[in-house]
Scaffold this motif. Structure first.
Motif, mmCIF file in Angstrom:
data_model
loop_
_atom_site.group_PDB
_atom_site.id
_atom_site.type_symbol
_atom_site.label_atom_id
_atom_site.label_comp_id
_atom_site.label_asym_id
_atom_site.label_seq_id
_atom_site.Cartn_x
_atom_site.Cartn_y
_atom_site.Cartn_z
ATOM 1 N N PHE A 192 0.820 -1.211 0.000
ATOM 2 C CA PHE A 192 0.000 0.000 0.000
ATOM 3 C C PHE A 192 0.859 1.269 0.000
ATOM 4 O O PHE A 192 0.505 2.257 -0.651
ATOM 5 N N LYS A 193 1.979 1.251 0.713
ATOM 6 C CA LYS A 193 2.873 2.419 0.706
ATOM 7 C C LYS A 193 3.423 2.660 -0.699
ATOM 8 O O LYS A 193 3.489 3.794 -1.164
ATOM 9 N N GLU A 194 3.803 1.571 -1.373
ATOM 10 C CA GLU A 194 4.304 1.692 -2.750
ATOM 11 C C GLU A 194 3.190 2.189 -3.675
ATOM 12 O O GLU A 194 3.410 3.038 -4.530
ATOM 13 N N LEU A 195 1.977 1.678 -3.485
ATOM 14 C CA LEU A 195 0.826 2.104 -4.293
ATOM 15 C C LEU A 195 0.630 3.612 -4.140
ATOM 16 O O LEU A 195 0.514 4.338 -5.132
ATOM 17 N N LYS A 196 0.629 4.077 -2.903
ATOM 18 C CA LYS A 196 0.428 5.511 -2.646
ATOM 19 C C LYS A 196 1.555 6.335 -3.267
ATOM 20 O O LYS A 196 1.314 7.380 -3.877
ATOM 21 N N LYS A 197 2.789 5.841 -3.143
ATOM 22 C CA LYS A 197 3.938 6.558 -3.699
ATOM 23 C C LYS A 197 3.812 6.666 -5.235
ATOM 24 O O LYS A 197 4.004 7.736 -5.815
ATOM 25 N N THR A 230 -1.089 6.129 -13.574
ATOM 26 C CA THR A 230 -2.518 5.853 -13.518
ATOM 27 C C THR A 230 -2.762 4.735 -12.514
ATOM 28 O O THR A 230 -1.890 3.898 -12.275
ATOM 29 N N PHE A 231 -3.969 4.709 -11.977
ATOM 30 C CA PHE A 231 -4.325 3.696 -10.983
ATOM 31 C C PHE A 231 -4.171 2.289 -11.585
ATOM 32 O O PHE A 231 -3.600 1.394 -10.961
ATOM 33 N N ALA A 232 -4.654 2.097 -12.809
ATOM 34 C CA ALA A 232 -4.555 0.784 -13.473
ATOM 35 C C ALA A 232 -3.099 0.366 -13.644
ATOM 36 O O ALA A 232 -2.744 -0.796 -13.429
ATOM 37 N N ASP A 233 -2.243 1.316 -14.032
ATOM 38 C CA ASP A 233 -0.817 1.009 -14.210
ATOM 39 C C ASP A 233 -0.152 0.644 -12.883
ATOM 40 O O ASP A 233 0.693 -0.248 -12.827
ATOM 41 N N VAL A 234 -0.555 1.337 -11.820
ATOM 42 C CA VAL A 234 0.012 1.047 -10.498
ATOM 43 C C VAL A 234 -0.376 -0.373 -10.069
ATOM 44 O O VAL A 234 0.474 -1.150 -9.625
#
Length: 140
Positions: free
Chosen positions: A58-63, A70-74
Motif C-alpha cells: 500500500f505504501k508503494e501504491l500511494k507513492k 494511472t491507478f490501473a498502471d500502479v
C-alpha cells in the motif's frame, strides 16, 4: 505462539490512519488489488487482515500514485496482472472462429447488404418510372 513467531496484523482502520488515507480509499485499493489476484488474509468474519507485506504494498501504491501513474498502471505494476491482457485473450477467443463459421458470417452479412441495396435501387427505379409516367401524361 507469541508475537515474535507470528507476523503482526493490522486492521483497516489502523492501516488507513498510518497511510493517511480514508478507510474507503483503502478498501477501494484493496478491491482493485484483489481483482488483480493479490491475496489478502482474512479473519474468521471474512474481513481483510493486513500484514507488514500488505503495508509495504500500500505504501508503494500511494507513492506511485503520487508520481502521477494511472491507478490501473500502479495495480498492474504491483501485481504483475494486466487487465488489458485479459481483454486481449477474450478477443483472441473471438478471433478463433473456424473458416466455415467466418464464411457463414460473411455470407449472411453480404446477403443482408445486397438485399438492402436492391430495395434501395427498386425504390429509386419506382420513383423514376413514376416521374416518366407523369411526363408522358402531360404530353398527351
Amino acid at each position: 505462539m507469541d508475537l515474535s513467531e507470528q507476523e503482526m496484523q493490522y486492521t483497516a482502520k489502523d492501516l488507513a490512519a498510518s497511510l493517511d488515507v480514508t478507510t474507503s480509499t483503502l478498501r477501494r485499493w484493496a478491491i482493485a488489488l484483489e481483482s488483480a489476484h493479490y491475496p489478502f488474509q482474512r479473519n474468521e468474519k471474512g474481513q481483510r487482515i493486513y500484514t507488514e507485506q500488505d503495508i509495504a504494498t500500500f505504501k508503494e501504491l500511494k507513492k506511485l500514485l503520487g508520481e502521477k501513474m494511472t491507478f490501473a498502471d500502479v495495480i498492474q505494476k504491483l501485481t504483475g496482472h494486466n487487465k488489458s491482457m485479459e481483454k486481449k485473450s477474450e478477443t483472441e477467443k473471438i478471433m478463433n472462429v473456424t473458416a466455415e463459421e467466418l464464411e457463414k458470417l460473411v455470407s449472411r452479412a453480404v446477403k443482408k447488404a445486397v438485399k438492402k441495396e436492391r430495395e434501395k435501387l427498386f425504390k429509386q427505379m419506382k420513383k423514376q418510372m413514376k416521374k416518366e409516367l407523369e411526363k408522358l401524361k402531360e404530353k398527351n
